[in-house]
Write an enzyme that holds these catalytic residues in place. Sequence first.
Site, PDB file in Angstrom:
ATOM      1  CE  LYS A  66      -3.902  -2.234   2.248  1.00  0.00           C
ATOM      2  NZ  LYS A  66      -4.673  -2.415   3.490  1.00  0.00           N
TER       3      LYS A  66
ATOM      4  CG  HIS B  96       1.271 -10.861  16.490  1.00  0.00           C
ATOM      5  ND1 HIS B  96       1.531 -11.528  17.645  1.00  0.00           N
ATOM      6  CD2 HIS B  96       2.452 -10.737  15.853  1.00  0.00           C
ATOM      7  CE1 HIS B  96       2.809 -11.829  17.711  1.00  0.00           C
ATOM      8  NE2 HIS B  96       3.402 -11.343  16.640  1.00  0.00           N
TER       9      HIS B  96
END
Length: 123
Positions: free
Chosen positions: A63, A109
Amino acid sequence: MPEFFIGTDILSVPRIGKILKSKNKNRFKTKIFTKKEIEYCDNKPQPMIHYAGRFAAKEAIKKAFLSSEIISNIPFHSIEIINEEGGNPLVNIHSNSIGFSTCKVSISHTEEFAVAFVFLTLS
């Protein structure tokens, strides 16, 4: 003055876990990850968390690069996330056609989600 770009991604760790338990797990691993990344993740007590983190990082890096408009595509396998001795993630881009100054990534995470944030500077 250098230009900078950011990228971010979040994904479901259980979704990656399902792929890693499927009959297509080896194809997924070799299409997305380098040998070093596979070795790193497979040697962890919960590989799916680490695969998810690296996958989110690769998405975030894509991105950032795509928003810079210096490229129109970058294969996942050309992006490698390894760890420095202290544990910090380090980005290696395996492409001679992409010029950039710095690409920094942060990965986090839990058992449910993996998130990555990328900061890219172009010279």
